[in-house]
Enzyme design. Structure first.
Site, PDB file in Angstrom:
ATOM      1  N   PRO A 156     -16.284 -55.860  41.945  1.00  0.00           N
ATOM      2  CA  PRO A 156     -17.676 -55.817  41.587  1.00  0.00           C
ATOM      3  C   PRO A 156     -17.967 -54.732  40.576  1.00  0.00           C
ATOM      4  CG  PRO A 156     -17.267 -55.065  43.841  1.00  0.00           C
ATOM      5  CD  PRO A 156     -16.006 -55.051  43.120  1.00  0.00           C
ATOM      6  N   GLU A 157     -18.524 -55.163  39.490  1.00  0.00           N
ATOM      7  CA  GLU A 157     -19.028 -54.235  38.490  1.00  0.00           C
ATOM      8  C   GLU A 157     -20.555 -54.359  38.519  1.00  0.00           C
ATOM      9  OE1 GLU A 157     -16.908 -54.748  34.763  1.00  0.00           O
ATOM     10  OE2 GLU A 157     -15.195 -55.612  35.811  1.00  0.00           O
TER      11      GLU A 157
END
Length: 266
Positions: free
Chosen positions: A2-3
Site C-alpha cells: 500500500p502506497e
DNA sequence: ATCGGTACCTGCACGC
DNA sequence: TGCGTGCAGGTACCGA
C-alpha cells in the site's frame, strides 16, 4: 503493497463506516505489532468512540473522542477491512475491533505493518516529509536539489516526500520522462516541474481507480484495486512501452526494482 | 551527515 | 511432490 492511493482508498471507505461508532470488544492477537511495546491497547480503547479516520502519507490515523490517537501502517501486505461480525478469522489476523454491527480487522502476513499508539500528544507525522498532493513544485525542486542520491531513491525517501512507494515512483518517473538513475540534484528545472505534475497526476488517477493490487492489497470491503491495469512500467519488464513500443527494462537501484522505458525516459 | 546495504517476515512462482 | 531460489506494495538500522 500500500502506497498513498491504496491507503487513501481504505480511509475513504472506512471513515464513513466508523465515524461516531462506539468501540466494543478489542482483541490484539499479536502483541508485537504494537508500538510502543507494553501499551495496554484494550484498556486505552475501552468505551471510546471514533471521531475520525484520516490519512497522513501511508498512515491511517484514528482519532478517538478523548483526543487520543493511534495509527495503523499496512507495511507491504497489511489489509484493513470492515466486515460483519462473526466472520471466520483469517490467518495472520492481528487486531479485531468490534463495533455494534461490524468488525474492523487488521491482517498482515509479513508483519512489516503495525499499530502505533500516539495518545494525546504523540506526533502523527514523525519523520514524514510533505504530502505529495499538497506539495508546490518549487518546494519539491528545493528538496530534490538538496540530495545527491538518484531520483528514484529520493522519491522513496519519506522524509523528502511522503506517500510514494515503488509503484508510483516508477510510474511518475515514466510520466515525467525521467530515468530513475538520474541524480536528483541534477534534474533540469523543466524536468522537476514535469515530475511534480506527474506525481500528482498518477496519484490522483490511482486514487480514482481504487489503488493498485499487485497481490495482497484489498480495500475495506475486500475488493482489489483497478489501477494495476493501467501501470505503464511497473512490473512490465520485457513488455512493449505503451508509448513507443520499446521493451521496458528492470534494474535494481538502491535495493529496489526500477522499471523504465529506455527510449521515453532520459 | 548522508547514503547504500541489509535485515525484518511470509508466501508464492518458478525450475529442476 | 518437494526443494531451493528469487521476488514482493515498506521501513529501521548499521557502518562507511
Amino acid at each position: 503493497m500500500p502506497e498513498l492511493p491504496e491507503v487513501e482508498s481504505v480511509v475513504r471507505a472506512i471513515g464513513p463506516l466508523l465515524r461516531g461508532a462506539v468501540l466494543g470488544k478489542v482483541r490484539l492477537l499479536r502483541a508485537d505489532i504494537l508500538e510502543p511495546p507494553g501499551i495496554d491497547l484494550v484498556t486505552c480503547l475501552a468505551g471510546r468512540s471514533v471521531r475520525s479516520v484520516e490519512r497522513r502519507a501511508k498512515r491511517i490515523i484514528f482519532l478517538l473522542d478523548n483526543d487520543h490517537r493511534f495509527y495503523i501502517h499496512l507495511g507491504m501486505t497489511g489489509q484493513l477491512t470492515v466486515e460483519p461480525p462473526g466472520e471466520p478469522l483469517r490467518k495472520h489476523t492481528h487486531l479485531l475491533i468490534e463495533f455494534a454491527a461490524k468488525t474492523l480487522r487488521f491482517v498482515d502476513a509479513r508483519r512489516f505493518g503495525g499499530i502505533w499508539w500516539l495518545g494525546k500528544d504523540g506526533p502523527a507525522d514523525d519523520g514524514l516529509g510533505p504530502e505529495p498532493l499538497q506539495l508546490p513544485a518549487a518546494e519539491l525542486a528545493h528538496r530534490l536539489a538538496g540530495t545527491r542520491r538518484i531520483i528514484k531513491s529520493a522519491l522513496l525517501d519519506q522524509k523528502i516526500i511522503a506517500g510514494l512507494g515503488n509503484i508510483y515512483a516508477d510510474e511518475a518517473l515514466f510520466l515525467a520522462g525521467i530515468r530513475p538513475q538520474r541524480r536528483a540534484d541534477r534534474l533540469s528545472h523543466e524536468q522537476t516541474m514535469r515530475l511534480s505534475r506527474s506525481i500528482k497526476t498518477v496519484l490522483r488517477q490511482a486514487i480514482a481507480h481504487g489503488g493498485s493490487t499487485v497481490r495482497d492489497y484489498r480495500n475495506a470491503d475486500g475488493k482489489p484495486g483497478e489501477f494495476q491495469k493501467r501501470h505503464r512500467v511497473y512490473q512490465r519488464t520485457g513488455l512493449p512501452c505503451v508509448v513507443c513500443g520499446t521493451v521496458i527494462l528492470r534494474r535494481v537501484l538502491g535495493g529496489r526494482s526500477a522499471h523504465f522505458c529506455p527510449k521515453c525516459q532520459h
